[in-house]
Design an enzyme around this catalytic site. Sequence first.
Site, short mmCIF file in Angstrom:
data_model
loop_
_atom_site.label_atom_id
_atom_site.label_comp_id
_atom_site.label_asym_id
_atom_site.label_seq_id
_atom_site.Cartn_x
_atom_site.Cartn_y
_atom_site.Cartn_z
N SER A 136 9.44 4.36 1.90
CA SER A 136 9.05 3.90 0.58
C SER A 136 8.50 2.48 0.74
O SER A 136 7.72 2.20 1.64
CB SER A 136 10.23 3.96 -0.38
OG SER A 136 9.88 3.54 -1.68
N TYR A 150 -0.40 2.97 -5.90
CA TYR A 150 0.47 2.97 -4.71
C TYR A 150 1.93 2.96 -5.13
O TYR A 150 2.73 3.77 -4.66
CB TYR A 150 0.15 1.76 -3.84
CG TYR A 150 1.12 1.57 -2.71
CD1 TYR A 150 1.11 2.43 -1.60
CD2 TYR A 150 2.06 0.54 -2.73
CE1 TYR A 150 2.01 2.26 -0.57
CE2 TYR A 150 2.95 0.36 -1.68
CZ TYR A 150 2.93 1.23 -0.61
OH TYR A 150 3.83 1.07 0.43
N LYS A 154 5.13 5.71 -4.69
CA LYS A 154 6.42 5.40 -4.08
C LYS A 154 7.57 5.59 -5.08
O LYS A 154 8.67 6.01 -4.71
CB LYS A 154 6.42 3.97 -3.53
CG LYS A 154 5.45 3.76 -2.38
CD LYS A 154 5.73 4.68 -1.21
CE LYS A 154 4.83 4.40 -0.01
NZ LYS A 154 5.10 5.33 1.12
#
Length: 281
Positions: A136, A150, A154
């Site tokens: 992560s 992004y 995650k």
Amino acid sequence: MSETRTWLITGASTGFGKHLAEVALERGDAVAATFRKQDQADAFTAHASGRAHGLLLDVTDSAAIEPAVEQVLAKLGHIDVLVNNAGYGLIAAVEEASEDAARAQFDVNVFGPLNLMQAVLPSMRERGSGHIMNMSSFGGVASFAGAGFYCASKFALEGLSEALAQEVAGMGIKVTLLEPGAFRTDWAGRSLKTSGDLDAYAESSRARKQWLKNELDGAQPGDPRKAAHAIVDLAYTDAPPLRAVMGDDAVAAVRAKLDAQLAELDAHAYPEKAFEFESVA
């Protein structure tokens, strides 16, 4: 588990994946590592005869994942540790990125790990042991302007991993989210993708792109090889954490996010009694 571990690590050509594969081999473990180029896979296999197995795999090719896992099981016998490391960052304001760019981000960072977990879990359940480590980021806890896609990918990986940890808790399988800060990898350089250049976001998205490319890339404080040693140590831990925050900057960012979230909860929570209004005559 035995005295050594057998690993499957995705995205091992550079960065965390490369260092992690090397450190695990130095520890005496067996490692299957995925690459996008055949010459890289061949060089890895030759690195430690009998304990290193390089294979071609694009994690977005869902049809190739199960055969790849079967190949690893046939070659190495079992998988003790799966590390979903392959991934990249897309930097763009929420308004700027195309749907295709957003989907591509999730294909690599979410659906690739999901398909690998689903392919590896049956053999881990059968053996009653295993450890899944998902790469992560501190961006999986706190989002930032320009990094929404992004961070969203995650966040999704964190949600899947947290649920999975509860689902397999009684099966001898452990789950760990690795949450690094800025480490000297290719994430902010060669691997980084950007989209859009709207003037409206000059002070947010555009500024972050410029900072990542011109200032952060190559100057990150974190040493990925040191992190790799810590990650390998986690694989030998009886009770590894669900989340491993890595790097001073990541610790500070995660703590600030949690503190802010708690403060907001205290100030703006709406328990049941908040909806008890006096009737209007």
